[in-house]
Design a protein around this motif. Structure first.
Motif, PDB file in Angstrom:
ATOM      1  N   LEU A 165       0.731  -1.156   0.019  1.00 16.35           N
ATOM      2  CA  LEU A 165      -0.001  -0.132   0.149  1.00 16.35           C
ATOM      3  C   LEU A 165       0.962   1.340  -0.006  1.00 16.35           C
ATOM      4  O   LEU A 165       0.617   2.146  -0.535  1.00 16.35           O
ATOM      5  CB  LEU A 165      -0.918   0.162   1.213  1.00 16.35           C
ATOM      6  CG  LEU A 165      -2.212  -0.989   1.008  1.00 16.35           C
ATOM      7  CD1 LEU A 165      -3.019  -0.576   2.356  1.00 16.35           C
ATOM      8  CD2 LEU A 165      -3.089  -0.243  -0.047  1.00 16.35           C
ATOM      9  N   GLN A 166       1.861   1.275   0.759  1.00 14.94           N
ATOM     10  CA  GLN A 166       2.866   2.504   0.614  1.00 14.94           C
ATOM     11  C   GLN A 166       3.375   2.732  -0.579  1.00 14.94           C
ATOM     12  O   GLN A 166       3.386   3.675  -1.169  1.00 14.94           O
ATOM     13  CB  GLN A 166       4.020   2.021   1.915  1.00 14.94           C
ATOM     14  CG  GLN A 166       3.289   2.321   3.038  1.00 14.94           C
ATOM     15  CD  GLN A 166       4.608   2.141   4.077  1.00 14.94           C
ATOM     16  OE1 GLN A 166       5.545   1.388   3.917  1.00 14.94           O
ATOM     17  NE2 GLN A 166       4.535   2.172   5.480  1.00 14.94           N
ATOM     18  N   ARG A 167       3.761   1.762  -1.387  1.00 15.33           N
ATOM     19  CA  ARG A 167       4.423   1.767  -2.491  1.00 15.33           C
ATOM     20  C   ARG A 167       3.323   2.427  -3.675  1.00 15.33           C
ATOM     21  O   ARG A 167       3.482   2.912  -4.446  1.00 15.33           O
ATOM     22  CB  ARG A 167       5.121   0.534  -3.108  1.00 15.33           C
ATOM     23  CG  ARG A 167       6.235   0.281  -2.205  1.00 15.33           C
ATOM     24  CD  ARG A 167       6.938  -0.991  -2.659  1.00 15.33           C
ATOM     25  NE  ARG A 167       8.039  -1.228  -1.827  1.00 15.33           N
ATOM     26  CZ  ARG A 167       9.346  -1.363  -2.317  1.00 15.33           C
ATOM     27  NH1 ARG A 167       9.522  -1.432  -3.570  1.00 15.33           N
ATOM     28  NH2 ARG A 167      10.330  -1.738  -1.376  1.00 15.33           N
ATOM     29  N   LEU A 168       2.092   1.706  -3.408  1.00 17.97           N
ATOM     30  CA  LEU A 168       1.135   2.181  -4.400  1.00 17.97           C
ATOM     31  C   LEU A 168       0.822   3.797  -4.213  1.00 17.97           C
ATOM     32  O   LEU A 168       0.698   4.288  -5.135  1.00 17.97           O
ATOM     33  CB  LEU A 168      -0.117   1.432  -4.137  1.00 17.97           C
ATOM     34  CG  LEU A 168      -0.171  -0.179  -4.841  1.00 17.97           C
ATOM     35  CD1 LEU A 168      -1.299  -0.983  -4.547  1.00 17.97           C
ATOM     36  CD2 LEU A 168       0.200   0.142  -6.455  1.00 17.97           C
ATOM     37  N   MET A 169       0.652   4.008  -2.978  1.00 16.85           N
ATOM     38  CA  MET A 169       0.231   5.453  -2.578  1.00 16.85           C
ATOM     39  C   MET A 169       1.300   6.545  -3.426  1.00 16.85           C
ATOM     40  O   MET A 169       1.270   7.414  -3.564  1.00 16.85           O
ATOM     41  CB  MET A 169       0.150   5.566  -1.296  1.00 16.85           C
ATOM     42  CG  MET A 169      -1.288   5.008  -0.602  1.00 16.85           C
ATOM     43  SD  MET A 169      -2.654   5.730  -1.242  1.00 16.85           S
ATOM     44  CE  MET A 169      -3.399   4.337  -2.167  1.00 16.85           C
ATOM     45  N   LEU A 172       3.365   5.709  -5.861  1.00 21.12           N
ATOM     46  CA  LEU A 172       3.293   5.849  -7.045  1.00 21.12           C
ATOM     47  C   LEU A 172       2.218   6.866  -7.617  1.00 21.12           C
ATOM     48  O   LEU A 172       2.187   7.474  -8.490  1.00 21.12           O
ATOM     49  CB  LEU A 172       3.079   4.434  -7.721  1.00 21.12           C
ATOM     50  CG  LEU A 172       2.840   4.162  -9.069  1.00 21.12           C
ATOM     51  CD1 LEU A 172       4.164   4.582  -9.865  1.00 21.12           C
ATOM     52  CD2 LEU A 172       2.417   2.858  -9.576  1.00 21.12           C
ATOM     53  N   LEU A 173       0.947   6.896  -6.918  1.00 19.09           N
ATOM     54  CA  LEU A 173      -0.205   7.656  -7.056  1.00 19.09           C
ATOM     55  C   LEU A 173       0.227   9.118  -6.964  1.00 19.09           C
ATOM     56  O   LEU A 173      -0.059  10.026  -7.582  1.00 19.09           O
ATOM     57  CB  LEU A 173      -1.461   7.278  -6.157  1.00 19.09           C
ATOM     58  CG  LEU A 173      -2.591   7.933  -6.190  1.00 19.09           C
ATOM     59  CD1 LEU A 173      -3.089   7.880  -7.587  1.00 19.09           C
ATOM     60  CD2 LEU A 173      -3.488   7.708  -5.337  1.00 19.09           C
ATOM     61  N   ILE A 174       0.861   9.293  -5.884  1.00 14.19           N
ATOM     62  CA  ILE A 174       1.415  10.774  -5.582  1.00 14.19           C
ATOM     63  C   ILE A 174       2.404  11.227  -6.529  1.00 14.19           C
ATOM     64  O   ILE A 174       2.381  12.377  -7.194  1.00 14.19           O
ATOM     65  CB  ILE A 174       1.971  10.696  -4.140  1.00 14.19           C
ATOM     66  CG1 ILE A 174       1.027  10.646  -3.085  1.00 14.19           C
ATOM     67  CG2 ILE A 174       2.641  12.199  -3.887  1.00 14.19           C
ATOM     68  CD1 ILE A 174       1.436  10.644  -1.589  1.00 14.19           C
ATOM     69  N   THR A 175       3.263  10.380  -7.090  1.00 12.44           N
ATOM     70  CA  THR A 175       4.160  10.652  -7.917  1.00 12.44           C
ATOM     71  C   THR A 175       3.163  10.840  -9.374  1.00 12.44           C
ATOM     72  O   THR A 175       3.891  11.907 -10.101  1.00 12.44           O
ATOM     73  CB  THR A 175       5.191   9.547  -8.320  1.00 12.44           C
ATOM     74  OG1 THR A 175       6.006   9.183  -6.943  1.00 12.44           O
ATOM     75  CG2 THR A 175       6.422   9.910  -9.316  1.00 12.44           C
ATOM     76  N   ALA A 176       2.653  10.306  -9.571  1.00 10.72           N
ATOM     77  CA  ALA A 176       1.510  10.430 -11.132  1.00 10.72           C
ATOM     78  C   ALA A 176       1.059  11.625 -10.731  1.00 10.72           C
ATOM     79  O   ALA A 176       0.961  12.664 -12.014  1.00 10.72           O
ATOM     80  CB  ALA A 176       0.695   9.231 -11.329  1.00 10.72           C
TER      81      ALA A 176
END
Length: 64
Positions: free
Chosen positions: A36-40, A42-46
Motif C-alpha cells: 500500500l505504501q508503494r502504491l500510494m 506511485l499515485l502521488i508521483t503520478a
C-alpha cells in the motif's frame, strides 16, 4: 444547513476511520502495508508529474 450536515458527516467518518486504524493495520500485516505504501507513493508521483506537465503546457503553449 446542508453544508453543515455534510461537514459533520465527514468529521464523523474520519473519526471512525481513525478509531479503527489499529485494527486495520493488524489485518493488513507488514507485507500488505508495504504494498500500500508503494502504491500510494506511485499515485502521488503520478499526480505530481501531471501537475508539472500542466504547468509546463501553461508556460510553453507550443508543448500542448
Amino acid at each position: 444547513m446542508l453544508v453543515s450536515l455534510v461537514i459533520c458527516a465527514m468529521a464523523m467518518g474520519r473519526f471512525l476511520f481513525l478509531l479503527l486504524t489499529p485494527r486495520l493495520w493488524q489485518w493488513l500485516g507488514q507485507t500488505r502495508e508495504r504494498v500500500l505504501q508503494r502504491l500510494m507513493g506511485l499515485l502521488i508521483t503520478a499526480v505530481a508529474v501531471q501537475i508539472l506537465v500542466n504547468g509546463l503546457k501553461g508556460c510553453f503553449p507550443i508543448l500542448a
